[in-house]
Design a protein around this motif. Structure first.
Motif, PDB file in Angstrom:
ATOM      1  N   TRP A 212       0.834  -1.204   0.000  1.00 37.84           N
ATOM      2  CA  TRP A 212       0.000   0.000   0.000  1.00 37.84           C
ATOM      3  C   TRP A 212       0.868   1.253   0.000  1.00 37.84           C
ATOM      4  O   TRP A 212       0.570   2.225  -0.706  1.00 37.84           O
ATOM      5  N   ARG A 213       1.950   1.262   0.779  1.00 45.92           N
ATOM      6  CA  ARG A 213       2.852   2.413   0.816  1.00 45.92           C
ATOM      7  C   ARG A 213       3.537   2.623  -0.530  1.00 45.92           C
ATOM      8  O   ARG A 213       3.681   3.755  -1.000  1.00 45.92           O
ATOM      9  N   VAL A 214       3.959   1.535  -1.172  1.00 48.27           N
ATOM     10  CA  VAL A 214       4.630   1.666  -2.467  1.00 48.27           C
ATOM     11  C   VAL A 214       3.660   2.182  -3.526  1.00 48.27           C
ATOM     12  O   VAL A 214       3.972   3.098  -4.294  1.00 48.27           O
ATOM     13  N   LEU A 215       2.461   1.609  -3.566  1.00 53.55           N
ATOM     14  CA  LEU A 215       1.491   2.012  -4.583  1.00 53.55           C
ATOM     15  C   LEU A 215       1.023   3.448  -4.399  1.00 53.55           C
ATOM     16  O   LEU A 215       0.593   4.089  -5.364  1.00 53.55           O
ATOM     17  N   SER A 216       1.116   3.962  -3.192  1.00 52.06           N
ATOM     18  CA  SER A 216       0.724   5.351  -2.960  1.00 52.06           C
ATOM     19  C   SER A 216       1.714   6.332  -3.582  1.00 52.06           C
ATOM     20  O   SER A 216       1.388   7.510  -3.755  1.00 52.06           O
ATOM     21  N   LEU A 217       2.912   5.861  -3.942  1.00 53.67           N
ATOM     22  CA  LEU A 217       3.928   6.728  -4.536  1.00 53.67           C
ATOM     23  C   LEU A 217       4.171   6.470  -6.016  1.00 53.67           C
ATOM     24  O   LEU A 217       4.632   7.354  -6.732  1.00 53.67           O
ATOM     25  N   VAL A 218       3.893   5.262  -6.468  1.00 53.12           N
ATOM     26  CA  VAL A 218       4.201   4.909  -7.857  1.00 53.12           C
ATOM     27  C   VAL A 218       3.256   5.630  -8.810  1.00 53.12           C
ATOM     28  O   VAL A 218       2.032   5.626  -8.616  1.00 53.12           O
ATOM     29  N   ILE A 219       3.816   6.232  -9.868  1.00 51.84           N
ATOM     30  CA  ILE A 219       2.994   6.853 -10.906  1.00 51.84           C
ATOM     31  C   ILE A 219       3.179   6.157 -12.253  1.00 51.84           C
ATOM     32  O   ILE A 219       2.415   6.378 -13.179  1.00 51.84           O
ATOM     33  N   ASN A 220       4.203   5.303 -12.327  1.00 49.04           N
ATOM     34  CA  ASN A 220       4.463   4.579 -13.567  1.00 49.04           C
ATOM     35  C   ASN A 220       3.525   3.381 -13.665  1.00 49.04           C
ATOM     36  O   ASN A 220       3.443   2.563 -12.746  1.00 49.04           O
ATOM     37  N   LYS A 221       2.815   3.273 -14.786  1.00 48.63           N
ATOM     38  CA  LYS A 221       1.823   2.202 -14.940  1.00 48.63           C
ATOM     39  C   LYS A 221       2.461   0.831 -14.919  1.00 48.63           C
ATOM     40  O   LYS A 221       1.926  -0.112 -14.322  1.00 48.63           O
ATOM     41  N   GLY A 222       3.620   0.687 -15.580  1.00 46.62           N
ATOM     42  CA  GLY A 222       4.293  -0.607 -15.600  1.00 46.62           C
ATOM     43  C   GLY A 222       4.721  -1.060 -14.219  1.00 46.62           C
ATOM     44  O   GLY A 222       4.576  -2.235 -13.858  1.00 46.62           O
ATOM     45  N   LEU A 223       5.238  -0.122 -13.419  1.00 49.40           N
ATOM     46  CA  LEU A 223       5.642  -0.471 -12.064  1.00 49.40           C
ATOM     47  C   LEU A 223       4.438  -0.829 -11.201  1.00 49.40           C
ATOM     48  O   LEU A 223       4.509  -1.731 -10.366  1.00 49.40           O
ATOM     49  N   ARG A 224       3.340  -0.137 -11.390  1.00 48.64           N
ATOM     50  CA  ARG A 224       2.130  -0.464 -10.628  1.00 48.64           C
ATOM     51  C   ARG A 224       1.649  -1.874 -10.946  1.00 48.64           C
ATOM     52  O   ARG A 224       1.243  -2.625 -10.052  1.00 48.64           O
ATOM     53  N   LEU A 225       1.704  -2.244 -12.217  1.00 42.62           N
ATOM     54  CA  LEU A 225       1.289  -3.592 -12.594  1.00 42.62           C
ATOM     55  C   LEU A 225       2.191  -4.649 -11.964  1.00 42.62           C
ATOM     56  O   LEU A 225       1.730  -5.714 -11.547  1.00 42.62           O
ATOM     57  N   ARG A 226       3.490  -4.348 -11.892  1.00 42.11           N
ATOM     58  CA  ARG A 226       4.416  -5.289 -11.258  1.00 42.11           C
ATOM     59  C   ARG A 226       4.097  -5.456  -9.775  1.00 42.11           C
ATOM     60  O   ARG A 226       4.097  -6.583  -9.256  1.00 42.11           O
ATOM     61  N   ILE A 227       3.851  -4.356  -9.091  1.00 34.14           N
ATOM     62  CA  ILE A 227       3.538  -4.437  -7.665  1.00 34.14           C
ATOM     63  C   ILE A 227       2.223  -5.173  -7.450  1.00 34.14           C
ATOM     64  O   ILE A 227       2.089  -6.007  -6.539  1.00 34.14           O
ATOM     65  N   SER A 321       9.992  12.467  -4.476  1.00 36.89           N
ATOM     66  CA  SER A 321      10.321  11.115  -4.038  1.00 36.89           C
ATOM     67  C   SER A 321       9.958  10.052  -5.058  1.00 36.89           C
ATOM     68  O   SER A 321      10.431   8.919  -4.967  1.00 36.89           O
ATOM     69  N   VAL A 322       9.115  10.378  -6.047  1.00 35.33           N
ATOM     70  CA  VAL A 322       8.747   9.376  -7.050  1.00 35.33           C
ATOM     71  C   VAL A 322       9.959   8.991  -7.878  1.00 35.33           C
ATOM     72  O   VAL A 322      10.111   7.837  -8.291  1.00 35.33           O
ATOM     73  N   VAL A 323      10.855   9.929  -8.142  1.00 28.62           N
ATOM     74  CA  VAL A 323      12.075   9.619  -8.882  1.00 28.62           C
ATOM     75  C   VAL A 323      12.895   8.591  -8.116  1.00 28.62           C
ATOM     76  O   VAL A 323      13.393   7.622  -8.665  1.00 28.62           O
ATOM     77  N   ASP A 324      13.037   8.817  -6.802  1.00 27.92           N
ATOM     78  CA  ASP A 324      13.787   7.864  -5.984  1.00 27.92           C
ATOM     79  C   ASP A 324      13.117   6.495  -5.996  1.00 27.92           C
ATOM     80  O   ASP A 324      13.770   5.473  -6.065  1.00 27.92           O
ATOM     81  N   LEU A 325      11.818   6.478  -5.910  1.00 28.46           N
ATOM     82  CA  LEU A 325      11.088   5.221  -5.888  1.00 28.46           C
ATOM     83  C   LEU A 325      11.310   4.433  -7.164  1.00 28.46           C
ATOM     84  O   LEU A 325      11.673   3.260  -7.138  1.00 28.46           O
ATOM     85  N   GLU A 326      11.120   5.055  -8.306  1.00 28.58           N
ATOM     86  CA  GLU A 326      11.270   4.338  -9.558  1.00 28.58           C
ATOM     87  C   GLU A 326      12.708   3.940  -9.795  1.00 28.58           C
ATOM     88  O   GLU A 326      12.993   2.879 -10.358  1.00 28.58           O
ATOM     89  N   GLY A 327      13.633   4.769  -9.318  1.00 31.65           N
ATOM     90  CA  GLY A 327      15.040   4.401  -9.468  1.00 31.65           C
ATOM     91  C   GLY A 327      15.394   3.173  -8.688  1.00 31.65           C
ATOM     92  O   GLY A 327      16.092   2.282  -9.167  1.00 31.65           O
ATOM     93  N   VAL A 328      14.893   3.077  -7.458  1.00 30.18           N
ATOM     94  CA  VAL A 328      15.200   1.917  -6.627  1.00 30.18           C
ATOM     95  C   VAL A 328      14.552   0.664  -7.190  1.00 30.18           C
ATOM     96  O   VAL A 328      15.121  -0.427  -7.180  1.00 30.18           O
ATOM     97  N   LEU A 329      13.343   0.794  -7.696  1.00 28.93           N
ATOM     98  CA  LEU A 329      12.666  -0.387  -8.244  1.00 28.93           C
ATOM     99  C   LEU A 329      13.386  -0.907  -9.485  1.00 28.93           C
ATOM    100  O   LEU A 329      13.248  -2.078  -9.835  1.00 28.93           O
ATOM    101  N   LEU A 330      14.139  -0.052 -10.156  1.00 26.29           N
ATOM    102  CA  LEU A 330      14.866  -0.500 -11.335  1.00 26.29           C
ATOM    103  C   LEU A 330      16.281  -0.948 -11.015  1.00 26.29           C
ATOM    104  O   LEU A 330      16.975  -1.445 -11.872  1.00 26.29           O
ATOM    105  N   ARG A 331      16.742  -0.735  -9.783  1.00 25.04           N
ATOM    106  CA  ARG A 331      18.113  -1.069  -9.474  1.00 25.04           C
ATOM    107  C   ARG A 331      18.342  -2.553  -9.479  1.00 25.04           C
ATOM    108  O   ARG A 331      17.498  -3.319  -9.033  1.00 25.04           O
TER     109      ARG A 331
END
Length: 332
Positions: A212-227, A321-331
């Protein structure tokens, strides 16, 4: 403890064993592929500066794959088919009490350490995605071991030094069954199943809150589908596994129904492992390599080309913080 019982249906139990071996073999291959991805990105990031930021969590991803691989090996040792077909070619036939001790060890390692360890590592990677600063590798290792070692000690105490031997019926605490042909079937003790059920309930609540915390920050559709995909598999498979573990006590270990329920226990854990490796290891590393390739086709060209000017501050504020979030998910 062992007790003699009639031989079960050999054909159906062989089908269950062969099915389990097939899935375990595919999981081991996937784990080896994941390790190749991890080390490929590790080595490539040394020559491509654009990939170094994506490689910060490689140790944690390595731990995830390692725990899944070791869990697969322990599950193989539980199978009489595998022990007869492959293990006895290198090790002389084990006595009944030795096979029984092997079953005890597999229960303690599988339910008590390796499966909880890869689930906790998966959760750590998920929580790391919402931190602005990447967690230290030492902290990740400490977090996993401090969570799982007490669970391992509790399971080991129940299977090797059960303090409830005289109070609990044998059916609720047995770890193996000896058949007439000297084949030992490994079982899931009811007390250990209850301990794993308590862990599963706490884990699902924590995992749901983290998603729930991650999805509240994600704006990328592909990342949301993964979560969503990761959450759906874990939050469905783990409760089903817990229910199947607890319900194994309703049948005798030599019954065909027990073999089918045990297969469900394995397949649910298998789904969590495959989904975790696919979404948190292979896919992020593939995206990182693709991003690095688009950013820099040739190393020498990257070194000669000056970095682009920073964007205006007002654009950066929109992403914060969305930039940080998407960056970490891609690391990787």
């Amino acid at each position: 403890m062992l007790f003699m019982t009639a031989s079960p249906s050999p054909l159906l139990h062989s089908v269950f064993d062969i099915t389990t071996v097939t899935f375990i073999s595919s999981l081991i291959i996937l784990s080896v592929l994941s390790l190749c991805f991890i080390f490929h990105l590790r080595f490539k990031s040394k020559s491509l500066p654009y990939l170094q930021n994506f490689n910060s969590l490689w140790t944690v991803r390595f731990l995830l794959v390692l725990f899944i691989f070791l869990w697969s090996v322990v599950e193989l040792l539980r199978l009489p088919f595998f022990r007869r077909r492959y293990l006895y070619q290198y090790i002389p036939s084990l006595a009944a009490y030795q096979q029984a001790n092997l079953c005890k060890l597999s229960v303690a390692l599988s339910l008590g350490f390796f499966e909880p360890a890869y689930l906790v590592t998966l959760l750590f990677l998920l929580n790391a995605s919402i931190r602005k600063k990447t967690p230290n590798d030492a902290w990740a290792i400490t977090f996993v071991f401090f969570t799982c070692v007490p669970l391992l000690l509790l399971h080991g105490l129940l299977v090797f030094y059960n303090p409830f031997d005289n109070q609990v019926p044998l059916l609720l605490r047995q770890t193996s069954v000896l058949l007439e042909n000297d084949t030992v079937l490994c079982t899931y003790p009811f007390l250990n199943s209850l301990v794993f059920a308590a862990f599963g309930a706490a884990y699902c609540a924590w995992f749901l809150f983290s998603c729930w915390r991650v999805l509240s920050l994600v704006i990328n559709k592909g990342l949301r589908l993964r979560i969503y995909g990761l959450a759906s598999v874990v939050l469905v498979a783990l409760p089903v596994q817990v229910v199947a573990l607890v319900f194994t006590v309703l049948w005798n270990p030599e019954d065909d129904v027990y073999g089918a329920v045990s297969l469900v226990v394995f397949l649910t854990a298998f789904c969590c492992a495959v989904t975790g490796e696919g979404i948190l290891v292979i896919k992020p590393i593939s995206d990182a390599l693709d991003a690095g390739g688009h950013s820099c086709r040739l190393t020498s060209r990257c070194q000669e080309t000056p970095p682009p000017p920073p964007p205006p501050e007002r654009k950066m504020e929109k992403r914060d913080s969305v930039v940080d979030l998407e960056g970490v998910l891609l690391r990787g």
